[in-house]
Design a protein around this motif. Structure first.
Motif, PDB file in Angstrom:
ATOM      1  N   MET A   6       0.889  -1.072   0.006  1.00  5.37           N
ATOM      2  CA  MET A   6       0.036  -0.001  -0.012  1.00  5.37           C
ATOM      3  C   MET A   6       0.967   1.092   0.002  1.00  5.37           C
ATOM      4  O   MET A   6       1.734   1.373   0.783  1.00  5.37           O
ATOM      5  N   ALA A   7       0.630   2.414  -0.826  1.00  6.61           N
ATOM      6  CA  ALA A   7       1.104   3.403  -0.899  1.00  6.61           C
ATOM      7  C   ALA A   7       0.981   4.404   0.492  1.00  6.61           C
ATOM      8  O   ALA A   7      -0.251   4.239   0.986  1.00  6.61           O
ATOM      9  N   PRO A   8       1.805   5.269   1.016  1.00 12.13           N
ATOM     10  CA  PRO A   8       1.232   6.191   1.900  1.00 12.13           C
ATOM     11  C   PRO A   8       0.200   6.838   1.839  1.00 12.13           C
ATOM     12  O   PRO A   8      -0.051   7.200   0.346  1.00 12.13           O
ATOM     13  N   LYS A   9      -0.727   7.149   2.670  1.00  9.97           N
ATOM     14  CA  LYS A   9      -1.835   8.120   2.438  1.00  9.97           C
ATOM     15  C   LYS A   9      -1.667   9.423   1.925  1.00  9.97           C
ATOM     16  O   LYS A   9      -2.315   9.777   0.930  1.00  9.97           O
ATOM     17  N   ARG A  10      -0.701  10.021   2.139  1.00 11.75           N
ATOM     18  CA  ARG A  10      -0.315  11.393   1.426  1.00 11.75           C
ATOM     19  C   ARG A  10      -0.038  11.324  -0.032  1.00 11.75           C
ATOM     20  O   ARG A  10      -0.121  12.492  -0.596  1.00 11.75           O
ATOM     21  N   THR A  11      -0.077  10.098  -0.613  1.00 14.24           N
ATOM     22  CA  THR A  11       0.112  10.062  -2.234  1.00 14.24           C
ATOM     23  C   THR A  11      -1.155   9.866  -2.827  1.00 14.24           C
ATOM     24  O   THR A  11      -1.129   9.933  -4.173  1.00 14.24           O
ATOM     25  N   VAL A  12      -2.348   9.778  -2.263  1.00 15.19           N
ATOM     26  CA  VAL A  12      -3.451   9.679  -3.031  1.00 15.19           C
ATOM     27  C   VAL A  12      -3.940  10.811  -3.824  1.00 15.19           C
ATOM     28  O   VAL A  12      -3.496  11.782  -3.432  1.00 15.19           O
ATOM     29  N   ASN A  13      -4.491  10.510  -4.879  1.00 15.77           N
ATOM     30  CA  ASN A  13      -5.065  11.741  -5.786  1.00 15.77           C
ATOM     31  C   ASN A  13      -6.468  12.262  -5.191  1.00 15.77           C
ATOM     32  O   ASN A  13      -7.545  11.775  -5.109  1.00 15.77           O
ATOM     33  N   VAL A  14      -6.455  13.447  -4.251  1.00 17.57           N
ATOM     34  CA  VAL A  14      -7.539  13.657  -3.671  1.00 17.57           C
ATOM     35  C   VAL A  14      -8.884  14.375  -4.671  1.00 17.57           C
ATOM     36  O   VAL A  14      -9.990  14.371  -4.386  1.00 17.57           O
ATOM     37  N   HIS A  15      -8.443  15.098  -5.775  1.00 16.40           N
ATOM     38  CA  HIS A  15      -9.229  15.302  -6.618  1.00 16.40           C
ATOM     39  C   HIS A  15     -10.178  14.398  -7.253  1.00 16.40           C
ATOM     40  O   HIS A  15     -11.037  14.524  -8.070  1.00 16.40           O
ATOM     41  N   GLU A  16      -9.689  13.194  -7.344  1.00 18.57           N
ATOM     42  CA  GLU A  16     -10.393  12.009  -7.817  1.00 18.57           C
ATOM     43  C   GLU A  16     -10.960  11.087  -6.781  1.00 18.57           C
ATOM     44  O   GLU A  16     -11.479  10.069  -7.004  1.00 18.57           O
ATOM     45  N   ASN A  17     -10.893  11.472  -5.665  1.00 18.62           N
ATOM     46  CA  ASN A  17     -11.471  11.069  -4.358  1.00 18.62           C
ATOM     47  C   ASN A  17     -11.000   9.654  -4.217  1.00 18.62           C
ATOM     48  O   ASN A  17     -11.610   8.650  -3.988  1.00 18.62           O
ATOM     49  N   GLU A  18      -9.761   9.226  -4.589  1.00 14.46           N
ATOM     50  CA  GLU A  18      -8.946   8.269  -4.243  1.00 14.46           C
ATOM     51  C   GLU A  18      -8.585   8.112  -2.601  1.00 14.46           C
ATOM     52  O   GLU A  18      -8.083   8.841  -2.120  1.00 14.46           O
ATOM     53  N   ILE A  19      -8.951   6.977  -2.171  1.00 12.65           N
ATOM     54  CA  ILE A  19      -8.721   6.980  -0.753  1.00 12.65           C
ATOM     55  C   ILE A  19      -7.597   5.996  -0.494  1.00 12.65           C
ATOM     56  O   ILE A  19      -7.044   5.933   0.685  1.00 12.65           O
ATOM     57  N   MET A  20      -7.416   5.206  -1.507  1.00 11.24           N
ATOM     58  CA  MET A  20      -6.148   4.425  -1.145  1.00 11.24           C
ATOM     59  C   MET A  20      -5.290   3.744  -2.658  1.00 11.24           C
ATOM     60  O   MET A  20      -6.231   3.608  -3.447  1.00 11.24           O
ATOM     61  N   LYS A  21      -4.214   3.613  -2.498  1.00 14.74           N
ATOM     62  CA  LYS A  21      -3.452   3.125  -3.804  1.00 14.74           C
ATOM     63  C   LYS A  21      -2.590   1.984  -3.337  1.00 14.74           C
ATOM     64  O   LYS A  21      -1.812   2.003  -2.672  1.00 14.74           O
ATOM     65  N   ALA A  22      -2.745   0.910  -4.180  1.00 11.61           N
ATOM     66  CA  ALA A  22      -2.037  -0.314  -3.911  1.00 11.61           C
ATOM     67  C   ALA A  22      -1.328  -1.014  -5.143  1.00 11.61           C
ATOM     68  O   ALA A  22      -1.654  -0.255  -6.436  1.00 11.61           O
ATOM     69  N   TYR A  23      -0.484  -1.710  -5.052  1.00 11.21           N
ATOM     70  CA  TYR A  23       0.113  -2.436  -5.946  1.00 11.21           C
ATOM     71  C   TYR A  23       0.297  -3.893  -5.567  1.00 11.21           C
ATOM     72  O   TYR A  23       0.517  -4.343  -4.599  1.00 11.21           O
ATOM     73  N   LYS A  24       0.112  -4.767  -6.654  1.00  7.64           N
ATOM     74  CA  LYS A  24       0.166  -6.129  -6.820  1.00  7.64           C
ATOM     75  C   LYS A  24       1.133  -6.735  -7.762  1.00  7.64           C
ATOM     76  O   LYS A  24       0.989  -6.276  -8.941  1.00  7.64           O
ATOM     77  N   THR A  25       1.667  -7.759  -7.534  1.00  8.12           N
ATOM     78  CA  THR A  25       2.383  -8.586  -8.407  1.00  8.12           C
ATOM     79  C   THR A  25       1.495  -9.476  -9.167  1.00  8.12           C
ATOM     80  O   THR A  25       0.666 -10.329  -8.757  1.00  8.12           O
ATOM     81  N   VAL A  26       1.674  -9.804 -10.358  1.00  6.14           N
ATOM     82  CA  VAL A  26       0.979 -10.591 -11.521  1.00  6.14           C
ATOM     83  C   VAL A  26       1.799 -11.540 -12.060  1.00  6.14           C
ATOM     84  O   VAL A  26       2.624 -11.107 -12.768  1.00  6.14           O
ATOM     85  N   ASN A  27       1.720 -13.206 -11.613  1.00  2.90           N
ATOM     86  CA  ASN A  27       2.324 -13.837 -12.159  1.00  2.90           C
ATOM     87  C   ASN A  27       3.956 -13.805 -12.251  1.00  2.90           C
ATOM     88  O   ASN A  27       4.694 -14.203 -12.906  1.00  2.90           O
ATOM     89  N   ASP A  28       4.603 -12.782 -11.206  1.00  7.04           N
ATOM     90  CA  ASP A  28       5.955 -12.593 -11.101  1.00  7.04           C
ATOM     91  C   ASP A  28       6.402 -12.006 -12.165  1.00  7.04           C
ATOM     92  O   ASP A  28       7.761 -12.001 -12.222  1.00  7.04           O
TER      93      ASP A  28
END
Length: 626
Positions: A318-340
């Motif tokens: 999960m990315a730090p809360k301070r990095t979300v896009n406030v103008h798009e009402n993004e409350i959390m940003k995450a990253y996941k691996t796919v098939n390595d």
């Protein structure tokens, strides 16, 4: 929740195939770190968030360890500092060059004039002290340059990165599998292979609370639930069911609060992440494509939704809360691996109209400014929490306003709130998450008939009993007493029984869970957060305090090409499992209500019998006089 287009993903990455249980990837919002699959010692890669797309075959790596890199962590107060832990027992402290690029790396020439990608091979320093592999590293949340590391040597060491010294050593009887600092950084929660959960007063090297965690010897995870004195753990039962536990951090001896939440029977650990601003606990399953999220309120978890994908993840962050896009009402940003082979960004968005600032979903959050220096913290100085920043200034594109977190301000706000007598505890309302708005019901407490005055009131309002008495009197006057168990009286009782039985049948059709609770607890309506359609969104109420609870219902994910499948099912194994507590509460309340009605009817029948007997005696007396 939505995923990004394929061209906005990070492709051609080589995620390590090491089986060590860590998150594999980390982010500070500016960079991604990836445990890399490389030969010749251990290495990890740093990817600037803006450099999306397919990576070249030759990329710069951070090399220097003599064995596999097991975990990494970014300094929360310096975006250019990252640390790595390795199988070689060392911790590397690295500085990311200001002109660093992953896709367009710098090249060097060897003696033969051939060009090759220049790696970053010289860390700022190595931290040495552990005698075996170092499995996990985390930074202190309020003090700069303070780092915690766990190792196979059964110790957790607290480092002052500035001096390179391990100032504190917390000894355990077995290997620590997960750890988490408290909100102010004074305490550290650890869970180890001995199946014990511990909370340490770090600087006093003292265990303040200890208790048994999950039954299975498999790895467990722990996360501190923000500013609350509560912990969440993920682990397994003896039957290999994946579980979630909620704990009082300073009363672990009493066990978990209310019983474990059973999720499913998958084999991979659930990786927990907590957003203190919106009181949402995210759980990413290692080895499956699911991301579940729950609202934490009143020491309970309420299931909000589940993001499902056909592509499993081994790494998640999960990315730090301070990095979300406030103008798009993004409350959390995450990253996941796919098939390595790929890293996919995922955005959690609250789909409101964003013409104005949404203050209820953006309370003050942790900033990138430290509240203490390492020297101050090791000397014993404490703060209530991290330095916070005002999201409103970010929305207005002005310089962020910083404010120190203070528990006194929170207590003052609570004292100013007017008290309402006999107010029932309410289930939180979840926030809106995709295009449809629906209101979540508040809990219903069924009334119990437990005294004479209540019984009299019920009998007065009960038309069925009154009709029975009236008919009995009229018939007795002509033909003598009538059998109280006549067909019509049975019909009336059957009608009342059906009225009581219907909500019970509805409750049985609702989702069920592995938790149980006493009938004296607050009861919930049938539409509790166990069954929510995939396209539904629930709007969060605006509150006056800064710790507004924002939750989400099921979210429609935007499918991308062949990489995921949007959630469309109304129910899931998790929702069935997580809903049992509320269903049992409802069923218990209905049983109590039914018992009270039966008791009232029984008493009314007895009173009716007495009246009939008195009437019969009176009729006989009149007949004798004639």
């Amino acid at each position: 929740m939505s995923t990004f287009k394929k061209e906005l993903q990070y492709e051609n990455v080589k995620v390590t195939n090491n089986a060590w249980d860590s998150n594999i990837i980390q982010t500070n919002g500016k960079y991604l770190s990836v445990n890399w699959n490389s030969s010749g010692g251990g290495a990890f890669a740093i990817i600037p968030v803006g450099e999306v797309g397919k990576a070249p075959d030759q990329v710069p790596l951070f090399r220097g360890h003599k064995a596999q890199v097991l975990d990494t962590a970014f300094d929360p107060f310096d975006d250019q500092i990252v640390v790595s832990s390795s199988d070689d027992g060392k911790i590397g402290v690295w500085k990311i060059p200001d002109d660093y690029s992953f896709i367009n790396p710098k090249f060097s020439e060897d003696k033969d004039g051939e060009k090759y990608v220049a790696d970053v091979s010289e860390p700022i320093k190595f931290l040495t002290g552990h005698s075996r592999k170092v499995g996990h590293v985390i930074f202190h949340p309020t003090a700069q340059h303070v780092l915690a590391s766990s190792s196979m040597d059964y110790t957790v060491r607290i480092w002052n990165i500035e001096t390179g010294k391990d100032e504190i050593i917390l000894k355990h009887p077995d290997m620590v599998t997960s750890m988490s600092f408290s909100y102010n950084g004074k305490y550290l929660a650890t869970v180890a292979k001995d199946k014990k959960l511990r909370v340490w007063d770090v600087r006093n090297n003292k265990i303040v609370s200890e208790g048994k965690a999950h039954d299975s010897p498999k790895n467990q995870r722990v996360v501190w639930l923000g500013a609350d004195d509560r912990l969440a753990t993920t682990g397994f039962s003896r039957l290999s069911d994946r579980q979630i536990g909620i704990w009082d951090a300073f009363n672990l001896e009493k066990g978990d609060l209310g019983g474990f939440y059973t999720v499913d029977q998958s084999a991979g650990i659930l990786m927990p992440f907590y957003d203190d601003s919106n009181k949402i606990l995210y759980l990413a399953g290692k080895g499956d494509g699911n991301i579940r999220y729950f609202e934490f309120n009143n020491d309970e978890l309420f299931e909000l939704s589940e993001y499902s994908s056909t592509q499993p993840q081994r790494g998640f962050c999960m990315a730090p809360k301070r990095t979300v896009n406030v103008h798009e009402n993004e409350i959390m940003k995450a990253y996941k691996t796919v098939n390595d082979l790929c890293i996919e960004p995922i955005s959690f968005i609250c789909p409101r109209r964003s013409e104005v600032f949404q203050d209820d979903i953006y309370p003050n959050a942790a900033s990138d400014q430290p509240a203490l220096t390492a020297e101050e913290w090791f000397s014993g100085k404490d703060v209530d929490g991290p330095i916070l920043f005002d999201f409103k200034s970010v929305y207005d594109n002005t310089k962020p306003t910083l404010v120190a977190y203070s528990t006194k301000n929170i207590k003052k706000e609570k004292e100013q709130e007017p008290e309402e007598p006999h107010k029932q505890v309410e289930t939180p309302k979840a926030a809106e998450v995709k295009k449809v708005i629906e209101e979540k019901p508040t809990p219903v407490v069924m009334p119990a008939i437990n005294n004479k005055s209540n019984i009299d009131d019920v009998l007065k309002k009960d038309n069925g009993v009154s009709k029975l008495l009236q008919k009995a009197v009229s018939l007795d006057a002509v033909n003598g007493a009538e059998n109280p168990e006549s067909d019509e009286s049975k019909d009336v009782k059957d009608e009342e029984w059906e009225e009581v039985k219907k909500p019970v049948e509805t409750s049985n059709k609702s989702n069920v869970s592995g938790r149980s609770s006493s009938a004296s607890k607050t009861k919930q309506d049938d539409n509790q957060p166990g069954t929510i359609a995939a396209t539904k969104v629930i709007e969060a109420p605006k509150k006056s305090n800064a710790s507004t609870t924002v939750s989400s219902s099921n979210i429609v994910s935007t499918p991308k090409a062949t990489n995921e499948t949007p959630t469309t099912a109304t129910t899931s194994s998790t929702s069935k499992s997580m809903g049992l507590k509320q269903s049992v509460d409802k069923l218990s309340s209905l049983v109590l209500h039914l018992e009270s009605i039966i008791e009232g009817l029984t008493k009314s029948n007895l009173e009716k019998d007495d009246r009939l007997k008195a009437l019969e005696d009176k009729v006989n007396e009149l007949l004798d006089k004639k």
